[in-house]
Design an enzyme around this catalytic site. Structure first.
Site, PDB file in Angstrom:
ATOM      1  N   ARG A 109       0.807  -1.241   0.000  1.00 50.47           N
ATOM      2  CA  ARG A 109       0.000   0.000   0.000  1.00 50.47           C
ATOM      3  C   ARG A 109       0.832   1.280   0.000  1.00 50.47           C
ATOM      4  NH1 ARG A 109      -3.460  -3.037   3.346  1.00 50.47           N
ATOM      5  NH2 ARG A 109      -5.216  -3.732   2.107  1.00 50.47           N
ATOM      6  N   LYS A 131       2.722  11.055 -11.921  1.00 49.86           N
ATOM      7  CA  LYS A 131       1.874  10.160 -12.727  1.00 49.86           C
ATOM      8  C   LYS A 131       2.656   8.875 -12.930  1.00 49.86           C
ATOM      9  CE  LYS A 131      -0.910  12.941 -15.878  1.00 49.86           C
ATOM     10  NZ  LYS A 131      -1.148  13.103 -17.312  1.00 49.86           N
ATOM     11  N   GLU A 173       9.331  17.788 -25.995  1.00 55.52           N
ATOM     12  CA  GLU A 173       8.489  18.040 -24.807  1.00 55.52           C
ATOM     13  C   GLU A 173       8.921  19.345 -24.116  1.00 55.52           C
ATOM     14  OE1 GLU A 173       5.840  16.278 -24.073  1.00 55.52           O
ATOM     15  OE2 GLU A 173       6.145  14.255 -24.866  1.00 55.52           O
ATOM     16  N   LYS A 211       6.950  22.702 -14.830  1.00 56.26           N
ATOM     17  CA  LYS A 211       6.146  21.528 -14.438  1.00 56.26           C
ATOM     18  C   LYS A 211       5.751  21.648 -12.962  1.00 56.26           C
ATOM     19  CE  LYS A 211       4.755  17.088 -15.274  1.00 56.26           C
ATOM     20  NZ  LYS A 211       5.106  15.759 -15.750  1.00 56.26           N
ATOM     21  N   ARG A 225      -3.189  21.135 -15.806  1.00 52.35           N
ATOM     22  CA  ARG A 225      -2.228  20.095 -16.188  1.00 52.35           C
ATOM     23  C   ARG A 225      -2.519  19.536 -17.585  1.00 52.35           C
ATOM     24  NH1 ARG A 225       0.451  15.502 -12.176  1.00 52.35           N
ATOM     25  NH2 ARG A 225       1.894  14.703 -13.708  1.00 52.35           N
ATOM     26  N   ASN A 229      -0.768  18.406 -22.512  1.00 56.66           N
ATOM     27  CA  ASN A 229      -1.109  17.504 -23.622  1.00 56.66           C
ATOM     28  C   ASN A 229      -1.130  18.220 -24.973  1.00 56.66           C
ATOM     29  OD1 ASN A 229      -1.442  15.275 -21.928  1.00 56.66           O
ATOM     30  ND2 ASN A 229      -3.494  15.973 -21.369  1.00 56.66           N
ATOM     31  N   HIS A 232      -0.434  16.498 -28.202  1.00 55.83           N
ATOM     32  CA  HIS A 232      -0.621  15.064 -27.971  1.00 55.83           C
ATOM     33  C   HIS A 232      -1.911  14.525 -28.586  1.00 55.83           C
ATOM     34  CE1 HIS A 232       2.678  15.842 -25.321  1.00 55.83           C
ATOM     35  NE2 HIS A 232       2.732  14.597 -24.911  1.00 55.83           N
ATOM     36  N   HIS A 236      -1.282  11.239 -30.585  1.00 52.12           N
ATOM     37  CA  HIS A 236      -1.822   9.916 -30.237  1.00 52.12           C
ATOM     38  C   HIS A 236      -2.468   9.255 -31.443  1.00 52.12           C
ATOM     39  CE1 HIS A 236      -1.926  11.090 -25.728  1.00 52.12           C
ATOM     40  NE2 HIS A 236      -0.782  10.541 -26.081  1.00 52.12           N
ATOM     41  N   HIS A 249       7.672   8.777 -29.377  1.00 52.63           N
ATOM     42  CA  HIS A 249       6.555   9.592 -28.904  1.00 52.63           C
ATOM     43  C   HIS A 249       6.846  11.095 -29.083  1.00 52.63           C
ATOM     44  CE1 HIS A 249       3.246  11.007 -26.504  1.00 52.63           C
ATOM     45  NE2 HIS A 249       4.082  11.584 -25.651  1.00 52.63           N
TER      46      HIS A 249
HETATM   47  P1  NAD Z   1      12.495   5.125 -22.263  1.00 46.90           P
HETATM   48  O1  NAD Z   1      12.402   5.045 -20.804  1.00 46.90           O
HETATM   49  O2  NAD Z   1      12.031   3.945 -23.044  1.00 46.90           O
HETATM   50  O3  NAD Z   1      13.994   5.459 -22.685  1.00 46.90           O
HETATM   51  C1  NAD Z   1      14.318   5.552 -24.042  1.00 46.90           C
HETATM   52  C2  NAD Z   1      15.524   4.680 -24.392  1.00 46.90           C
HETATM   53  O4  NAD Z   1      16.709   5.296 -23.903  1.00 46.90           O
HETATM   54  C3  NAD Z   1      15.489   3.296 -23.777  1.00 46.90           C
HETATM   55  O5  NAD Z   1      16.032   2.376 -24.672  1.00 46.90           O
HETATM   56  C4  NAD Z   1      16.394   3.456 -22.558  1.00 46.90           C
HETATM   57  O6  NAD Z   1      16.942   2.231 -22.130  1.00 46.90           O
HETATM   58  C5  NAD Z   1      17.449   4.369 -23.106  1.00 46.90           C
HETATM   59  N1  NAD Z   1      18.162   5.167 -22.129  1.00 46.90           N
HETATM   60  C6  NAD Z   1      17.686   5.738 -21.014  1.00 46.90           C
HETATM   61  N2  NAD Z   1      18.609   6.509 -20.453  1.00 46.90           N
HETATM   62  C7  NAD Z   1      19.714   6.415 -21.209  1.00 46.90           C
HETATM   63  C8  NAD Z   1      21.001   6.997 -21.154  1.00 46.90           C
HETATM   64  N3  NAD Z   1      21.317   7.889 -20.215  1.00 46.90           N
HETATM   65  N4  NAD Z   1      21.894   6.665 -22.099  1.00 46.90           N
HETATM   66  C9  NAD Z   1      21.564   5.801 -23.094  1.00 46.90           C
HETATM   67  N5  NAD Z   1      20.356   5.250 -23.221  1.00 46.90           N
HETATM   68  C10 NAD Z   1      19.450   5.549 -22.281  1.00 46.90           C
HETATM   69  O7  NAD Z   1      11.699   6.380 -22.838  1.00 46.90           O
HETATM   70  P2  NAD Z   1      11.463   7.867 -22.296  1.00 46.90           P
HETATM   71  O8  NAD Z   1      11.341   8.676 -23.507  1.00 46.90           O
HETATM   72  O9  NAD Z   1      12.424   8.253 -21.247  1.00 46.90           O
HETATM   73  O10 NAD Z   1      10.057   7.757 -21.583  1.00 46.90           O
HETATM   74  C11 NAD Z   1       8.889   7.403 -22.276  1.00 46.90           C
HETATM   75  C12 NAD Z   1       7.872   6.926 -21.286  1.00 46.90           C
HETATM   76  O11 NAD Z   1       7.595   7.981 -20.371  1.00 46.90           O
HETATM   77  C13 NAD Z   1       6.568   6.532 -21.916  1.00 46.90           C
HETATM   78  O12 NAD Z   1       6.172   5.286 -21.408  1.00 46.90           O
HETATM   79  C14 NAD Z   1       5.599   7.621 -21.482  1.00 46.90           C
HETATM   80  O13 NAD Z   1       4.294   7.151 -21.308  1.00 46.90           O
HETATM   81  C15 NAD Z   1       6.204   8.055 -20.175  1.00 46.90           C
HETATM   82  N6  NAD Z   1       5.885   9.437 -19.788  1.00 46.90           N
HETATM   83  C16 NAD Z   1       5.391   9.638 -18.541  1.00 46.90           C
HETATM   84  C17 NAD Z   1       5.082  10.911 -18.110  1.00 46.90           C
HETATM   85  C18 NAD Z   1       4.589  11.129 -16.720  1.00 46.90           C
HETATM   86  O14 NAD Z   1       4.193  12.244 -16.391  1.00 46.90           O
HETATM   87  N7  NAD Z   1       4.622  10.134 -15.888  1.00 46.90           N
HETATM   88  C19 NAD Z   1       5.273  12.010 -18.965  1.00 46.90           C
HETATM   89  C20 NAD Z   1       5.788  11.775 -20.236  1.00 46.90           C
HETATM   90  C21 NAD Z   1       6.086  10.471 -20.638  1.00 46.90           C
END
Ligand code: NAD
Length: 344
Positions: A109, A131, A173, A211, A225, A229, A232, A236, A249
Site C-alpha cells: 500500500r 503520474k 516536450e 512543471k 495540467r 497535452n 498530444h 496519439h 513519442h
Molecule cells: P524510455 O524510458 O524507453 O527510454 C528511451 C531509451 O533510452 C530506452 O532504450 C532506454 O533504455 C534508453 N536510455 C535511457 N537513459 C539512457 C542513457 N542515459 N543513455 C543511453 N540510453 C538511455 O523512454 P522515455 O522517452 O524516457 O520515456 C517514455 C515513457 O515515459 C513513456 O512510457 C511515457 O508514457 C512516459 N511518460 C510519462 C510521463 C509522466 O508524467 N509520468 C510524462 C511523459 C512520458
C-alpha cells in the site's frame, strides 16, 4: 540547484546536477533496465549507503511497460523482504520511472520512491509530478496512480550517452513547455546550444520549474495540467495509425505541435510567422513536423478514442501566441478537417 515541488505533505525537491551520497536506513531496491543498468548502475550503487541494496533489472522497451513486468518487480521485492520503511530507486527513462512509481504506490500500500531519470524526456517531464502507470491492450498508461516520489535527481551528464533521436524526443516536450508557458524560454531555445552543458542544464531547470508550477496548481489533471497535452491529441492518433512503430513519442508530439499550431493559425490565435518559427525550431532539432494523413475523416474520428477527450467533446490545447495557452472545446469539425487537409 534545487527546485521545490509544492504539494503539501507530498512536497519534494528536484535536484539538478547535485547527485551525491544517498543515505538510507534499512533496505533499498534500485529498479533499472538492462541498458541503463549497464551504463550507470555501478556508479549509482556506489553512491547509496543502506543496510542492504538490491537491484531489479527489467527488459528495455515500452513493450515491457505492462502488468507482467509489475508482477515480476513485486515478486523480487517480496523475495528481498522489503517493507514499508524501505525505499525504491528508479534509475532510467520514463518507462522505468512510470513503472517503479506504480510499484511503489501499490507495494504494501505504498513505499517511498526516488527517481534518477536518465533521459531528457524523463528529466523534463515524466519523473516530476507523480503520474505512474503501465499500458495494456486498451491503450497507453491506462492503469496507474498518482503517487509522488520523495526526491528526483536529474544529472545532465547522464544524457551524454542518450541516442540522438531520444534526446530530440525530449527536446520536443521541452519546446512544448516553452510554447505553452514562457515566450522568453522559447526565445532561449532559438539561440541556445544544447551541446553546451550550461544551456542544457538551463533547459532542464526551466522545464522542471514550469512543471512544478503546473503540478502545484493541478496535481490530478482537473484543469491546467491538461495543457501539457498540447500536440498530444494529434500525436496519439498518429502513433495509433502507425501502430506505435517508426516514430518516437516525442517525434509524434513534434508533428502534433505543428498540426495544433496550424489550427491555431486558422482560428486567429497564432500568426503564420509564429507557427513557422516553431516549425523551424523543431526542425533545428531534427524533429519531424510533417505527416501524410491518408483519410482526414478517419483521423478526425480517432480523436474521440483518445482518453483525454471527455464525453466525446474534443478538447484542443492550442497556443494563444507563443508563451500562452488556451483550451478550446468548441471547434467545428470542418475547421479541423481543413487543417488536416494541409497534411496530405
Ligand atoms: P524510455 O524510458 O524507453 O527510454 C528511451 C531509451 O533510452 C530506452 O532504450 C532506454 O533504455 C534508453 N536510455 C535511457 N537513459 C539512457 C542513457 N542515459 N543513455 C543511453 N540510453 C538511455 O523512454 P522515455 O522517452 O524516457 O520515456 C517514455 C515513457 O515515459 C513513456 O512510457 C511515457 O508514457 C512516459 N511518460 C510519462 C510521463 C509522466 O508524467 N509520468 C510524462 C511523459 C512520458
Amino acid at each position: 540547484m534545487q527546485i521545490d515541488i509544492n504539494l503539501d505533505k507530498n512536497s519534494y525537491k528536484v535536484y539538478i546536477d547535485e547527485l551525491s551520497t544517498l543515505k538510507f536506513k534499512g533496505k533499498v531496491a534500485v529498479i533499472t533496465n538492462s541498458k541503463v543498468g549497464g551504463l550507470y548502475l555501478a556508479e549509482v550503487l556506489s553512491l547509496i549507503e543502506a543496510d542492504e541494496k538490491y537491484t531489479i533489472t527489467i527488459p528495455d522497451g515500452e513493450e515491457y511497460k505492462n502488468l507482467a513486468t509489475i508482477e515480476n518487480i513485486l515478486e523480487q521485492l517480496f523475495v528481498s523482504r522489503l517493507d514499508r520503511s524501505n525505499t525504491i530507486i528508479a534509475l532510467g527513462g520514463g518507462v522505468v520511472s512510470d513503472m517503479s512509481g506504480f510499484v511503489a504506490s501499490i507495494y504494501e500500500r505504498g513505499i517511498d520512491f526516488i527517481t534518477i531519470p536518465t533521459t531528457l524526456l524523463a528529466q523534463v517531464d515524466a519523473s516530476v509530478g507523480g503520474k505512474t502507470g503501465v499500458n495494456n491492450k486498451f491503450g497507453k498508461n491506462l492503469i496507474g496512480s498518482f503517487y509522488q516520489p520523495r526526491a528526483v535527481y536529474c544529472e545532465s551528464r547522464f544524457l551524454k550517452t542518450l541516442p540522438r533521436r531520444e534526446f530530440a524526443a525530449g527536446i520536443a516536450e521541452a519546446i512544448k513547455m516553452a510554447i505553452m508557458f514562457d515566450e522568453k524560454f522559447f526565445e532561449f531555445f532559438e539561440r541556445c546550444d544544447v551541446q553546451n552543458s550550461d544551456d542544457l542544464t538551463k533547459i532542464i531547470q526551466r522545464c522542471v520549474e514550469l512543471k512544478a508550477m503546473v503540478v502545484g496548481q493541478d496535481e490530478r489533471e482537473k484543469g491546467l495540467r491538461a495543457v501539457l497535452n498540447y500536440g498530444h491529441t494529434f500525436a496519439h492518433v498518429i502513433e495509433n495509425e502507425l501502430n506505435y512503430k517508426g516514430l518516437l513519442h516525442g517525434e509524434a508530439v513534434a508533428i502534433g505541435i505543428n498540426m495544433a499550431n496550424r489550427l491555431a493559425v486558422n482560428l486567429g490565435l497564432l500568426s503564420v510567422n509564429e507557427a513557422d518559427r516553431i516549425e523551424d525550431l523543431l526542425t533545428k532539432f531534427n524533429l519531424p513536423t510533417k505527416y501524410k494523413i491518408k483519410d482526414e475523416n478517419a483521423f478526425y474520428e480517432s480523436f474521440s478514442l483518445d482518453k483525454k477527450s471527455e464525453n466525446s467533446v474534443i478538447k484542443f490545447i492550442l497556443p494563444d501566441g507563443i508563451g500562452k495557452n488556451i483550451i478550446k472545446s468548441d471547434i467545428k469539425k470542418e475547421q479541423v478537417i481543413e487543417v488536416l487537409r494541409l497534411f496530405k
